[in-house]
Design a protein around this motif. Structure first.
Motif, PDB file in Angstrom:
ATOM      1  N   ALA A 154      62.403  64.275  -7.590  1.00 13.73           N
ATOM      2  CA  ALA A 154      62.111  65.297  -6.583  1.00 13.73           C
ATOM      3  C   ALA A 154      60.598  65.339  -6.421  1.00 13.73           C
ATOM      4  CB  ALA A 154      62.636  66.658  -7.034  1.00 13.73           C
ATOM      5  N   GLY A 155      60.146  65.775  -5.285  1.00 15.57           N
ATOM      6  CA  GLY A 155      58.710  65.890  -5.088  1.00 15.57           C
ATOM      7  C   GLY A 155      58.066  64.608  -4.627  1.00 15.57           C
ATOM      8  N   ASP A 156      56.970  64.220  -5.282  1.00 17.37           N
ATOM      9  CA  ASP A 156      56.165  63.087  -4.842  1.00 17.37           C
ATOM     10  C   ASP A 156      56.823  61.731  -5.047  1.00 17.37           C
ATOM     11  OD1 ASP A 156      54.242  64.912  -4.169  1.00 17.37           O
ATOM     12  OD2 ASP A 156      52.951  64.504  -5.880  1.00 17.37           O
ATOM     13  N   VAL A 157      57.701  61.618  -6.049  1.00 15.96           N
ATOM     14  CA  VAL A 157      58.325  60.330  -6.351  1.00 15.96           C
ATOM     15  C   VAL A 157      59.827  60.513  -6.514  1.00 15.96           C
ATOM     16  CG1 VAL A 157      58.415  58.364  -7.938  1.00 15.96           C
ATOM     17  CG2 VAL A 157      56.240  59.547  -7.558  1.00 15.96           C
ATOM     18  N   VAL A 183      60.377  55.946  -3.500  1.00 20.45           N
ATOM     19  CA  VAL A 183      59.819  56.660  -2.355  1.00 20.45           C
ATOM     20  C   VAL A 183      58.623  57.463  -2.856  1.00 20.45           C
ATOM     21  CG1 VAL A 183      60.269  58.279  -0.476  1.00 20.45           C
ATOM     22  CG2 VAL A 183      62.120  56.799  -1.316  1.00 20.45           C
ATOM     23  N   LEU A 184      57.455  57.155  -2.302  1.00 18.98           N
ATOM     24  CA  LEU A 184      56.206  57.790  -2.706  1.00 18.98           C
ATOM     25  C   LEU A 184      55.730  58.693  -1.575  1.00 18.98           C
ATOM     26  CD1 LEU A 184      54.518  54.529  -4.051  1.00 18.98           C
ATOM     27  CD2 LEU A 184      55.749  56.257  -5.389  1.00 18.98           C
ATOM     28  N   GLN A 232      54.627  59.153   3.684  1.00 16.56           N
ATOM     29  CA  GLN A 232      55.415  58.563   2.614  1.00 16.56           C
ATOM     30  C   GLN A 232      55.520  57.065   2.799  1.00 16.56           C
ATOM     31  OE1 GLN A 232      59.342  60.305   2.648  1.00 16.56           O
ATOM     32  NE2 GLN A 232      60.180  58.678   3.889  1.00 16.56           N
ATOM     33  N   ALA A 233      55.806  56.390   1.692  1.00 22.04           N
ATOM     34  CA  ALA A 233      56.029  54.947   1.707  1.00 22.04           C
ATOM     35  C   ALA A 233      57.308  54.665   0.940  1.00 22.04           C
ATOM     36  CB  ALA A 233      54.861  54.211   1.063  1.00 22.04           C
ATOM     37  N   LEU A 234      58.077  53.742   1.460  1.00 28.75           N
ATOM     38  CA  LEU A 234      59.300  53.283   0.814  1.00 28.75           C
ATOM     39  C   LEU A 234      58.979  51.928   0.195  1.00 28.75           C
ATOM     40  CD1 LEU A 234      62.446  53.892   0.632  1.00 28.75           C
ATOM     41  CD2 LEU A 234      62.617  52.222   2.455  1.00 28.75           C
TER      42      LEU A 234
END
Length: 147
Positions: free
Chosen positions: A72-75, A96-97, A103-105
């Motif tokens: 959950a959250g940032d990562v 997922v960052l 965000q980046a996958l």
């Protein structure tokens, strides 16, 4: 790739996507684990000679994400959807960052991640992380002075 005592590193290729409507871009990446920070893994994206982006997150998060969506959250980490698992593409796990700008996958081959994790657990088994934490060092860093 140089291995230091107490460190596991693995060079991988990440498939990075920052928007749904663009194809992923392959980037060199590295997964790193150090006994001195036994709960964490480090994911570095990009060539080490130029620019690189580094994320630190829980080893348990990466491990659980091989089997089911977690975090959950940032990562967050999720196995690739079944319809993306084709014969000509290796099975992947998606990290997922997220940060304030988007965000980046990040897609990583499951085989690469699983091999990396096996090496980390050979170094520090699950449940034994606490034996490798330098509590005096943590307290010193938090207090900003020597004990």
């Amino acid at each position: 790739m140089e291995q230091r005592l107490g460190t596991v590193t693995s060079a991988v290729t990440a498939q990075v996507r920052t928007a749904e409507d663009v194809p992923p871009t392959p980037l060199p990446a590295e997964l790193r684990y150090e006994v001195s920070d036994p709960y964490a893994v480090v994911l570095t994206l990009g060539p080490s000679t130029d620019w690189a982006v580094t994320w630190v997150f829980a080893r348990a998060l990466l491990t659980e994400g091989l089997r089911r969506p977690t975090g959950a959250g940032d990562v967050t980490v999720v196995p690739a959807p079944r319809h993306h698992r084709r014969r000509h593409h290796p099975r992947s796990v998606r990290v997922v960052l997220r940060n304030g700008s988007g965000q980046a996958l990040v897609g990583l081959a499951v085989g690469d991640v699983a091999a990396f994790l096996r090496k980390t657990f050979a170094l520090v088994p699950a449940g034994a992380e606490g034996y490798h934490v330098d509590l005096d060092g943590v307290i010193t860093a938090l207090m900003g002075r020597n004990l």
